[in-house]
Design an enzyme around this catalytic site. Structure first.
Site, short mmCIF file in Angstrom:
data_model
loop_
_atom_site.label_atom_id
_atom_site.label_comp_id
_atom_site.label_asym_id
_atom_site.label_seq_id
_atom_site.Cartn_x
_atom_site.Cartn_y
_atom_site.Cartn_z
N ALA A 253 38.20 -4.59 -26.72
CA ALA A 253 37.00 -4.05 -26.92
C ALA A 253 36.27 -4.42 -28.07
O ALA A 253 36.68 -5.27 -28.72
CB ALA A 253 37.21 -2.57 -26.72
N LYS A 254 35.26 -3.39 -28.49
CA LYS A 254 34.81 -3.82 -29.77
C LYS A 254 35.62 -3.30 -30.88
O LYS A 254 35.65 -1.93 -31.29
CB LYS A 254 33.53 -3.15 -29.88
CG LYS A 254 32.38 -3.40 -28.91
CD LYS A 254 32.03 -5.02 -28.93
CE LYS A 254 30.91 -5.37 -28.02
NZ LYS A 254 30.80 -6.99 -28.17
N SER A 255 36.42 -4.13 -31.62
CA SER A 255 37.34 -3.80 -32.56
C SER A 255 37.36 -5.01 -33.44
O SER A 255 36.67 -5.90 -33.40
CB SER A 255 38.58 -3.45 -32.02
OG SER A 255 39.07 -4.56 -31.36
#
Length: 316
Positions: A253-255
Site C-alpha cells: 500500500a501507500k507506505s
C-alpha cells in the site's frame, strides 16, 4: 487507431462492426503482451514487478509489448499521472511497441460489445446498491428476474452454472465454479463500463495473446474467459505473477515501501524486482544501469522459478 491496433483489427470484427463469429477464423501473431496501469497514482515496487514480468516474458519470446492506460474510472484518474507513468517506464528502459492506447477513447467498442451480449440474452439489469451487495457476501442473483426497485440500474453478465478451468503458466491448473463467482457487473449504475468487460474488449482489439499480470487478478480470469466465449473472441494464455505483500501480509500500500520509483536507482530497483520474482540475478548486477539489468532479465527469464508461488512478502 494505432499501428498495433490496425494490424489486429480483423481479429475483433465481431466487436468493431457487430458481425457474429467473425473473430473465430482470424490468424493471430505469435506473442503479443501488454502492461495496463491505471493513472491513479505513481508506479511503485509492485507496479515495477508487474511491468518487468510482462516485459521480460514478451521480449524473451521475441514478442511485442504494448501499453494501455486503464483510465475508465474518471473519478479516480489523477491529472498528469498517465504522463508521469510513461516517463517512468521510459526512464527504466521499459519501452513499448506502437502507440499507447487509452480506455477512455474506446467507449464505442465497449458499447458494441455490450449490445452483442444483450442481444445474446446473457445480461440483466440490477438495482442492488453496493451496501446490499456487501451485506449478501457476494451476488446471489437477486435481480435475475428483473430489478427489485425503480431508478438507475447496473448491467450484469449472467453467468452459467458451469465449471471453468484453465492452466496458468505460473499458478498451474485453476478451476472455478462460475455460478459461485456470481453475475459480474459489466456496466455500472452511473453508465460507466466496468473493468471486466473493458479488459476483454481491449485485449481483443490490441491482438493480445499472452496476459502476464499480478495474482490479485487471478480470480477475475473466469469471468473474462466467459465473456470472451460469449463475444466469440480468441482465448488467451495467462501467467499470474506473485502478489507483492507487506511484511505483515497486507497488500503493498501507500507506505515507505511503495514510494514512487526513482529513475536514478533504476538498476537497483529492477534488480530488487527480479529477486522478488525469484529470477536469481547476480549480486553485482545491482550496480549496473537499468538497461543492463533488463538485458539480463530478458536473456535469463525463467517463470518456472515462481511456479505455484501466489505471493511474496518484501523484507521489513
Amino acid at each position: 487507431m494505432s499501428g498495433a491496433s490496425a494490424s489486429t483489427a480483423t481479429a475483433t470484427t465481431a466487436i468493431a462492426d457487430g458481425t457474429p463469429g467473425a473473430a473465430r477464423t482470424t490468424q493471430r501473431p505469435g506473442y503479443v503482451g501488454r502492461f495496463a496501469p491505471s493513472p491513479t497514482g505513481s508506479l511503485h515496487l509492485g507496479s515495477l514487478v508487474a511491468a518487468l514480468g510482462s516485459f521480460a516474458d514478451a521480449r524473451s519470446r521475441g514478442g511485442r509489448w504494448l501499453l494501455r492506460m486503464e483510465d475508465l474510472d474518471a473519478g479516480r484518474v489523477i491529472a498528469g499521472c498517465a504522463e508521469r507513468i510513461l516517463c517512468t517506464l521510459e526512464s527504466f528502459g521499459l519501452h513499448w511497441d506502437g502507440a499507447v492506447e487509452y480506455q477512455s477513447a474506446r467507449t464505442l467498442h465497449y458499447e458494441r460489445a455490450l449490445e452483442s451480449l444483450v442481444a445474446g440474452g446473457v445480461t440483466f439489469q440490477c438495482s442492488c446498491s453496493r451496501s446490499e451487495r456487501e451485506g449478501l457476501g457476494g451476488y446471489p442473483g437477486t435481480c435475475r428476474q428483473g430489478p427489485r426497485r425503480s431508478g438507475p440500474t447496473a448491467t450484469r453478465f449472467r453467468v452459467q452454472d458451469i465449471t471453468v478451468s484453465f492452466e496458468d503458466r505460473a499458478q498451474g491448473v485453476r478451476t472455478f465454479a462460475l455460478r459461485e463467482r456470481g453475475d459480474v457487473v459489466i456496466r455500472r449504475r452511473d453508465g460507466a463500463f466496468a473493468y471486466q468487460l473493458a479488459v476483454v474488449v481491449d485485449d481483443a482489439l490490441q491482438g493480445v495473446t499472452h496476459i502476464v499480470r499480478g495474482a490479485d487478478l487471478l480470480d477475475s480470469t473466469p469471468w473474462q474467459l466467459a465473456l470472451q466465449r460469449s463475444l466469440e473472441l480468441p482465448a488467451l494464455t495467462y501467467l499470474h505473477l506473485p502478489l507483492i505483500l507487506e511484511p505483515d501480509g497486507g497488500k503493498l500500500a501507500k507506505s515507505r515501501r511503495s514510494v514512487p520509483l526513482d529513475p536514478a536507482r533504476a538498476g537497483r530497483q529492477l534488480h530488487r524486482a527480479l529477486r522478488l520474482l525469484r529470477q536469481e540475478p547476480p549480486a553485482e548486477l545491482e550496480l549496473e544501469p537499468g538497461t543492463t539489468v533488463l538485458q539480463w532479465a530478458c536473456a535469463n527469464w525463467r517463470p518456472e522459478r515462481f511456479r505455484g508461488v501466489g505471493e511474496v512478502r518484501i523484507a521489513p
